[in-house]
Design a protein around this motif. Structure first.
Motif, PDB file in Angstrom:
ATOM      1  N   TRP A  76       3.903   3.391 -17.883  1.00  0.00           N
ATOM      2  CA  TRP A  76       3.557   3.774 -16.442  1.00  0.00           C
ATOM      3  C   TRP A  76       2.645   2.816 -15.688  1.00  0.00           C
ATOM      4  CZ3 TRP A  76       6.005   6.923 -13.532  1.00  0.00           C
ATOM      5  CH2 TRP A  76       5.596   7.362 -12.292  1.00  0.00           C
ATOM      6  N   SER A  77       1.725   2.099 -16.626  1.00  0.00           N
ATOM      7  CA  SER A  77       1.084   1.008 -15.814  1.00  0.00           C
ATOM      8  C   SER A  77       1.798  -0.157 -15.500  1.00  0.00           C
ATOM      9  CB  SER A  77      -0.058   0.614 -17.146  1.00  0.00           C
ATOM     10  OG  SER A  77       0.706  -0.030 -18.210  1.00  0.00           O
ATOM     11  N   ASP A  78       3.011  -0.329 -15.648  1.00  0.00           N
ATOM     12  CA  ASP A  78       3.790  -1.142 -15.234  1.00  0.00           C
ATOM     13  C   ASP A  78       4.268  -0.929 -13.798  1.00  0.00           C
ATOM     14  OD1 ASP A  78       3.711  -3.306 -17.492  1.00  0.00           O
ATOM     15  OD2 ASP A  78       5.024  -1.727 -18.398  1.00  0.00           O
ATOM     16  N   THR A  79       3.787   0.292 -13.230  1.00  0.00           N
ATOM     17  CA  THR A  79       4.203   0.659 -11.960  1.00  0.00           C
ATOM     18  C   THR A  79       3.103   0.002 -10.913  1.00  0.00           C
ATOM     19  OG1 THR A  79       2.929   2.661 -11.969  1.00  0.00           O
ATOM     20  CG2 THR A  79       5.338   2.805 -12.448  1.00  0.00           C
ATOM     21  N   LYS A  80       2.148  -0.630 -11.478  1.00  0.00           N
ATOM     22  CA  LYS A  80       1.447  -1.416 -10.770  1.00  0.00           C
ATOM     23  C   LYS A  80       1.654  -2.623 -10.332  1.00  0.00           C
ATOM     24  CE  LYS A  80      -3.179  -3.791 -11.162  1.00  0.00           C
ATOM     25  NZ  LYS A  80      -4.493  -3.964 -11.960  1.00  0.00           N
ATOM     26  N   TRP A  81       1.512  -3.015  -8.710  1.00  0.00           N
ATOM     27  CA  TRP A  81       1.908  -4.019  -8.007  1.00  0.00           C
ATOM     28  C   TRP A  81       1.712  -5.268  -8.796  1.00  0.00           C
ATOM     29  CZ3 TRP A  81       5.602  -3.465  -3.791  1.00  0.00           C
ATOM     30  CH2 TRP A  81       5.881  -4.754  -3.255  1.00  0.00           C
TER      31      TRP A  81
ATOM     32  N   ASP B 204       0.751  -1.304   0.167  1.00  0.00           N
ATOM     33  CA  ASP B 204      -0.012  -0.100   0.022  1.00  0.00           C
ATOM     34  C   ASP B 204       0.809   1.339   0.063  1.00  0.00           C
ATOM     35  OD1 ASP B 204      -2.163  -1.606   0.213  1.00  0.00           O
ATOM     36  OD2 ASP B 204      -2.363  -1.382   2.380  1.00  0.00           O
ATOM     37  N   THR B 205       2.067   1.098   0.750  1.00  0.00           N
ATOM     38  CA  THR B 205       2.876   2.484   0.784  1.00  0.00           C
ATOM     39  C   THR B 205       3.402   2.766  -0.515  1.00  0.00           C
ATOM     40  OG1 THR B 205       3.328   1.959   3.132  1.00  0.00           O
ATOM     41  CG2 THR B 205       4.892   3.246   1.773  1.00  0.00           C
ATOM     42  N   VAL B 206       3.852   1.592  -1.335  1.00  0.00           N
ATOM     43  CA  VAL B 206       4.320   1.911  -2.630  1.00  0.00           C
ATOM     44  C   VAL B 206       3.360   2.289  -3.491  1.00  0.00           C
ATOM     45  CG1 VAL B 206       5.424   0.670  -4.330  1.00  0.00           C
ATOM     46  CG2 VAL B 206       6.198  -0.132  -2.321  1.00  0.00           C
ATOM     47  N   GLU B 207       2.108   1.646  -3.569  1.00  0.00           N
ATOM     48  CA  GLU B 207       1.078   2.194  -4.218  1.00  0.00           C
ATOM     49  C   GLU B 207       0.914   3.636  -4.152  1.00  0.00           C
ATOM     50  OE1 GLU B 207      -1.800  -0.717  -3.714  1.00  0.00           O
ATOM     51  OE2 GLU B 207      -1.280  -2.172  -5.406  1.00  0.00           O
ATOM     52  N   LYS B 208       0.917   4.202  -3.104  1.00  0.00           N
ATOM     53  CA  LYS B 208       0.437   5.553  -2.854  1.00  0.00           C
ATOM     54  C   LYS B 208       1.759   6.438  -3.335  1.00  0.00           C
ATOM     55  CE  LYS B 208      -2.369   4.668   1.309  1.00  0.00           C
ATOM     56  NZ  LYS B 208      -2.554   5.045   2.777  1.00  0.00           N
ATOM     57  N   LEU B 209       2.739   5.956  -2.985  1.00  0.00           N
ATOM     58  CA  LEU B 209       4.121   6.639  -3.412  1.00  0.00           C
ATOM     59  C   LEU B 209       4.183   6.741  -4.847  1.00  0.00           C
ATOM     60  CD1 LEU B 209       6.857   5.533  -0.945  1.00  0.00           C
ATOM     61  CD2 LEU B 209       5.796   7.875  -1.347  1.00  0.00           C
ATOM     62  N   VAL B 210       3.860   5.682  -5.724  1.00  0.00           N
ATOM     63  CA  VAL B 210       3.781   5.840  -7.204  1.00  0.00           C
ATOM     64  C   VAL B 210       2.721   6.967  -7.481  1.00  0.00           C
ATOM     65  CG1 VAL B 210       2.987   4.585  -9.212  1.00  0.00           C
ATOM     66  CG2 VAL B 210       4.505   3.270  -7.423  1.00  0.00           C
ATOM     67  N   GLU B 211       1.485   6.720  -6.851  1.00  0.00           N
ATOM     68  CA  GLU B 211       0.491   7.724  -7.255  1.00  0.00           C
ATOM     69  C   GLU B 211       0.920   9.187  -7.169  1.00  0.00           C
ATOM     70  OE1 GLU B 211      -4.155   8.781  -6.195  1.00  0.00           O
ATOM     71  OE2 GLU B 211      -3.138   6.967  -5.232  1.00  0.00           O
ATOM     72  N   THR B 212       1.514   9.282  -6.221  1.00  0.00           N
ATOM     73  CA  THR B 212       2.399  10.653  -5.825  1.00  0.00           C
ATOM     74  C   THR B 212       3.094  11.086  -6.765  1.00  0.00           C
ATOM     75  OG1 THR B 212       1.769  10.435  -3.384  1.00  0.00           O
ATOM     76  CG2 THR B 212       3.473  12.171  -4.045  1.00  0.00           C
ATOM     77  N   ALA B 213       4.004  10.273  -6.889  1.00  0.00           N
ATOM     78  CA  ALA B 213       5.010  10.454  -8.255  1.00  0.00           C
ATOM     79  C   ALA B 213       4.464  10.865  -9.522  1.00  0.00           C
ATOM     80  CB  ALA B 213       5.842   9.458  -8.436  1.00  0.00           C
TER      81      ALA B 213
END
Length: 607
Positions: free
Chosen positions: A549-554, A449-458
């Protein structure tokens, strides 16, 4: 007064004045009728050529057209030019990751008095001089991994043809007239100055050199006619000029009153001749700004304004230094309005770079040479430092000590060392093979969840051109990964065996999935580093090139995937001091130990 203008304007010019309501209607209708090439939108502003539809009857998505300034070739490229282009490249790469068709335009501005003088000083012709310096830009852009799509030179025949056509269009609209002009002129700016702008002894505030008095019979563009239309445009489109404090500057210039400006030079031979008056050449800025449009013209096509505009205009983003904001946010929009061509969607003016807190200059002996930086440290280090440590839009400072500390801490330690030690543990305990899918490994953990939120922020920061904050968000993923590793201590759990060992193996999958996501999310900024990370994770260069960018999905890494043998992806920079041959004291010299072709020594990162 700094300038005196003597001219008469035909009554027809008054009739076209957009300051008058009846004339405004006539002006807008005339644009549509005269060209019959444009589809008009609100206020005849932001109009453009109609987009062709595809065979399915649906309109294809507009391309994302991004431009840097066309750099003036009176001297070799400097760090300011490199900074703008690095930022533009990062933005272009991000937009490509989103799946957009990107047209990234850069190039060189090759006409004008300064260039002719520089060529004469070097004992070459202006054309020969331009060839050498323009190639120097291309070479530097290659070294900095700049992936531009179009490189336009204003000496190209297609550019000259489009400039002449544009000039004739503006002339036909009644916006060009001839007049005597006497003013103070800055050769370095290639611009007439008002006395109120100048410093003591009539010095230019930018170049700190005295301006010279000139009197010429020139052609003028009726900029004042567009004052109200420009004011309304900025009011209705507050995002047109960014950052917002730059918009305030532009609005201040316009509200103080716009004056018509000279668009030809009688005393300059090195330029595009004015149509129907070969005794004068077109003013370098009136010429160069059109490079953003002429670059869209394909070499195989007969150059024309219509085909160039229909190939991608309007630009999505003009990226410029704040010193040329007036040309791009005042002169250029008015010129386009006159020709009935749509305005760019956004003009972003970034700040200046300083070195050790001081303005850079050859006279001060503190210039920052981009070629030297890239040669010593590699493109990733240079790109990362300036995009991460300079808040985009504001001024920024470079110092050797800070450069080395930031790059070592972030790229070599936080990112590089995390990958290296994780792959080392995987090789030792799992034969470099992932034991489970990353989606399964992360079940029940807050880390995902932390990673996903940071990706969204980026992503949000990239979209808002907050490049420093985007870097920070991606770096935070690596910081979180290091904390996760320290908290779970998989090296210790492997020793326990059984369920603890199985959990430790999952921990490694989780960290490597985070590294995969970092490799995608940071690739606009450090493309070579991110490719090396991807390669370590067992992917091919083709897979990296096709990443989105969709590849940033976990969930990208799958059980059974085999990782490459661990090796450092970014070596620490060592600061070497001592004496040169002959016993002379040596200046500090940095040597980056990288796993790249340019590297001359092998890096060693802690596992």
């Amino acid at each position: 007064m700094a300038a005196r203008i003597n001219y008469s304007i035909q009554n027809s010019l008054w009739l076209l004045n957009p300051l008058h309501s009846k004339a405004t209607t006539h002006f807008r209708n005339r644009l549509k009728f005269r060209q019959n090439l444009f589809s008009l939108s609100k206020g005849a502003v932001f109009c453009s050529y109609a987009t062709n539809t595809d065979k399915s009857g649906t309109e294809p998505a507009d391309p994302f057209v991004l431009t840097t300034p066309l750099y003036y070739v009176n001297a070799p490229p400097h760090m300011g030019s490199a900074y703008t282009t690095i930022a533009a490249d990062a933005i272009a790469r991000f937009q490509r990751l989103l799946g957009k068709k990107v047209i990234f335009i850069t190039g060189t501005d090759e006409h004008g008095e300064k260039i002719a003088a520089a060529a004469a000083d070097g004992g070459s012709s202006p054309g020969e001089h331009c060839d050498v310096v323009s190639q120097a830009y291309k070479t530097l852009w290659k070294d900095l991994d700049i992936a531009y799509d179009k490189f336009i030179r204003t000496t190209e025949p297609k550019h000259e043809a489009i400039v002449k056509e544009f000039y004739s269009s503006v002339l036909a609209n009644g916006d060009i007239y001839k007049a005597d002009y006497e003013a103070l002129y800055c050769v370095n700016c290639e611009e007439y100055k008002d006395e109120k702008e100048l410093l003591e002894n009539q010095c230019c505030p930018i170049h700190l050199k005295p301006c010279v008095a000139r009197k010429e019979d020139n052609y003028f563009f009726a900029l004042s006619k567009y004052q109200k239309l420009l004011e309304d445009t900025l009011t209705e489109n507050p995002d047109f000029v960014q950052p917002s404090f730059r918009l305030n500057e532009v609005q201040g210039w316009i509200k103080s009153g716009l004056r018509d400006f000279s668009i030809s030079r009688a005393s300059v031979d090195w330029g595009i001749p004015v149509p129907n008056d070969n005794r004068q050449t077109i003013y370098v800025w009136f010429d160069a700004l059109l490079g953003y449009i002429s670059a869209l013209s394909e070499d195989r096509d007969q150059p024309s304004l219509r085909t160039a505009v229909s190939s991608g205009w309007p630009a999505s983003l003009h990226l410029i230094g704040k010193d040329i904001l007036r040309f791009h946010a005042v002169y250029w929009p008015a010129m386009l309005m006159s020709a009935g061509i749509g305005l760019p969607k956004k003009v972003f003016g970034h700040g200046f770079l300083t070195k050790d807190g001081m303005k850079m200059g050859k006279s001060l002996g503190n210039t920052l040479e981009p070629n030297e930086l890239v040669h010593n440290f590699g493109s990733d280090a240079v790109r990362y430092f300036f995009l991460k440590e300079v808040e985009f839009g504001n001024d920024g400072d470079y110092s050797e000590d800070r450069f080395i500390k930031i790059v070592n801490a972030h790229l070599a330690n936080t990112i590089g060392n995390l990958l290296n030690r994780t792959l080392g543990l995987l090789k030792k305990n799992c034969q470099s093979t992932l034991v489970v899918d990353s989606a399964v490994a992360a079940e029940g953990t807050a880390f995902k969840d932390t990673v996903e939120k940071l990706v969204e922020t980026a992503q949000g920061h990239y979209e808002n051109l907050s490049l420093s904050s985007a870097c920070e968000a991606v770096l935070e993923i690596s910081n979180a990964g290091n904390s996760y590793m320290d908290e779970h201590a998989p090296w210790s759990r492997f020793k326990q065996g059984g369920a603890a060992s199985e959990a430790a193996a999952k921990d490694l999958v989780i960290i490597l999935e985070a590294m995969r996501i970092i490799a995608v999310a940071l690739s606009p900024v450090t493309p070579n580093l991110c490719w090396r990370i991807y390669e370590q994770l067992g992917y091919s260069n083709e897979q990296f090139s096709n990443a989105a960018w969709s590849d940033t999905k976990w969930g990208g890494l799958k059980g059974g995937q085999v990782m490459a043998q661990p090796k450092p992806v970014f070596g620490r920079i060592e600061l070497k001091t001592g004496t040169e041959d002959g016993g002379e004291p040596a200046a500090a010299k940095q040597v980056a130990k990288k796993k790249e072709k340019k590297a001359k020594a092998q890096a060693v990162a802690e596992a």
